[in-house]
Scaffold this active site. Sequence first.
Site, short mmCIF file in Angstrom:
data_model
loop_
_atom_site.label_atom_id
_atom_site.label_comp_id
_atom_site.label_asym_id
_atom_site.label_seq_id
_atom_site.Cartn_x
_atom_site.Cartn_y
_atom_site.Cartn_z
N PRO A 11 0.79 -1.23 0.00
CA PRO A 11 0.00 0.00 0.00
C PRO A 11 0.82 1.28 0.00
CG PRO A 11 -0.27 -1.22 2.06
CD PRO A 11 0.47 -2.11 1.12
N ASN A 12 0.33 2.21 -0.77
CA ASN A 12 0.86 3.58 -0.89
C ASN A 12 2.13 3.68 -1.72
OD1 ASN A 12 -1.16 4.91 0.77
ND2 ASN A 12 -0.25 3.81 2.47
N ARG A 19 5.24 11.84 -3.26
CA ARG A 19 4.99 12.38 -1.92
C ARG A 19 6.17 11.98 -1.02
NH1 ARG A 19 1.36 14.23 -4.28
NH2 ARG A 19 -0.88 14.34 -3.86
N TYR A 24 11.28 8.78 1.17
CA TYR A 24 11.30 7.71 0.16
C TYR A 24 12.03 8.07 -1.12
CZ TYR A 24 7.86 5.78 3.37
OH TYR A 24 7.24 5.30 4.49
N ASN A 75 8.24 -5.68 -0.87
CA ASN A 75 8.12 -4.55 0.05
C ASN A 75 6.62 -4.45 0.34
OD1 ASN A 75 7.93 -2.19 1.44
ND2 ASN A 75 9.11 -0.95 0.00
N ALA A 78 3.15 -1.04 4.84
CA ALA A 78 2.71 -1.14 6.23
C ALA A 78 2.20 -2.54 6.59
CB ALA A 78 1.65 -0.09 6.52
N HIS A 81 4.14 -4.95 8.90
CA HIS A 81 4.07 -4.90 10.36
C HIS A 81 2.77 -5.46 10.93
CE1 HIS A 81 7.33 -2.28 9.30
NE2 HIS A 81 6.51 -1.39 8.77
N ASP A 88 1.56 -16.07 5.71
CA ASP A 88 1.06 -17.41 5.35
C ASP A 88 1.19 -17.65 3.85
OD1 ASP A 88 0.41 -18.01 7.96
OD2 ASP A 88 -1.74 -17.60 7.74
N GLU A 99 13.12 -9.52 1.54
CA GLU A 99 12.30 -8.41 2.06
C GLU A 99 13.07 -7.10 1.88
OE1 GLU A 99 11.32 -8.92 6.19
OE2 GLU A 99 10.51 -6.89 6.38
N HIS A 101 12.96 -2.75 2.18
CA HIS A 101 12.34 -1.48 2.60
C HIS A 101 13.21 -0.32 2.15
CE1 HIS A 101 9.40 -3.60 4.92
NE2 HIS A 101 10.37 -4.36 5.38
N ILE A 102 12.57 0.67 1.60
CA ILE A 102 13.29 1.84 1.09
C ILE A 102 13.92 2.61 2.23
CG2 ILE A 102 13.00 4.02 -0.15
CD1 ILE A 102 10.55 2.58 -1.55
N SER A 103 13.14 2.84 3.27
CA SER A 103 13.63 3.58 4.44
C SER A 103 14.21 2.60 5.47
CB SER A 103 12.49 4.38 5.07
OG SER A 103 11.50 3.50 5.61
N ARG A 108 12.93 4.43 12.62
CA ARG A 108 11.63 5.08 12.62
C ARG A 108 10.79 4.62 13.82
NH1 ARG A 108 9.23 4.87 6.71
NH2 ARG A 108 7.90 6.47 7.64
N ARG A 112 7.27 0.01 13.42
CA ARG A 112 7.89 -0.45 12.16
C ARG A 112 9.06 -1.41 12.42
NH1 ARG A 112 5.59 3.14 8.38
NH2 ARG A 112 5.20 5.18 9.29
O1 CA2 Z 1 10.52 1.88 3.85
C1 CA2 Z 1 9.70 1.18 3.25
O2 CA2 Z 1 9.89 0.76 2.13
C2 CA2 Z 1 8.35 0.87 3.91
O3 CA2 Z 1 8.01 -0.47 3.59
C3 CA2 Z 1 7.36 1.83 3.33
C4 CA2 Z 1 5.97 1.75 3.95
C5 CA2 Z 1 6.05 1.81 5.47
O4 CA2 Z 1 4.77 1.59 6.03
C6 CA2 Z 1 7.03 0.78 6.01
O5 CA2 Z 1 7.08 0.91 7.41
C7 CA2 Z 1 8.41 0.97 5.43
C8 CA2 Z 1 5.09 2.90 3.48
C9 CA2 Z 1 5.02 3.03 2.02
C10 CA2 Z 1 4.48 4.40 1.71
O6 CA2 Z 1 4.98 4.75 0.47
C11 CA2 Z 1 4.92 6.05 0.12
C12 CA2 Z 1 5.75 6.44 -0.89
C13 CA2 Z 1 5.78 7.75 -1.27
C14 CA2 Z 1 4.92 8.66 -0.68
C15 CA2 Z 1 4.07 8.26 0.32
C16 CA2 Z 1 4.06 6.95 0.71
#
Ligand code: CA2
Length: 147
Positions: A11-12, A19, A24, A75, A78, A81, A88, A99, A101-103, A108, A112
């Site tokens: 998601p997102n 954004r 990110y 990836n 959210a 978590h 499963d 796995e 994660h960008i950040s 954080r 997370r």
């Molecule tokens: O760091 C990551 O890749 C995360 O998986 C990104 C998730 C976050 O919930 C994880 O804790 C860490 C959130 C993805 C949201 O992606 C966006 C990208 C650009 C702008 C807004 C949201």
Amino acid sequence: MSRLIYILNGPNLNLLGKRQPEIYGHETLADVEALCAKVAKAEGFDVALFQSNYEGGMVDQIHDAREKACGIVINAGAYTHTSAAIFDALNTFEGPVMECHISNVHKREAFRHHSFISPRAEGVLAGFGIEGYGFCVKRICTLLTKG
Ligand code: CA2
């Protein structure tokens, strides 16, 4: 064996590059796909990138991977978590899972710091920006060619 690696995004992540660039970065999912395709091609593999804002959509993509893919970079956003369902589903897939994660999730919020995915993953990468996807693809290629 298939030589297709699935790159699954939760998601997102469709908003990547549009954004919150301070967290990110400026690159988009299209840039992620191009990077992964380049890394995979050099190793004789292909990639297919997917994104879903729905938990069930991600589960469906993992089921699809069972038939079509030799490895998964995930990836889960959210859902990382929260999702026993994605854990499963990954356990029904037989190939290597990485796995990504960008950040740096460990720098954080505390929520997370726990991942439902990590116990199923061969490796976990966080905080390398979108470059991490390329490293994960390369690692899957290595695991599948050299064991
Ligand atoms: O760091 C990551 O890749 C995360 O998986 C990104 C998730 C976050 O919930 C994880 O804790 C860490 C959130 C993805 C949201 O992606 C966006 C990208 C650009 C702008 C807004 C949201």
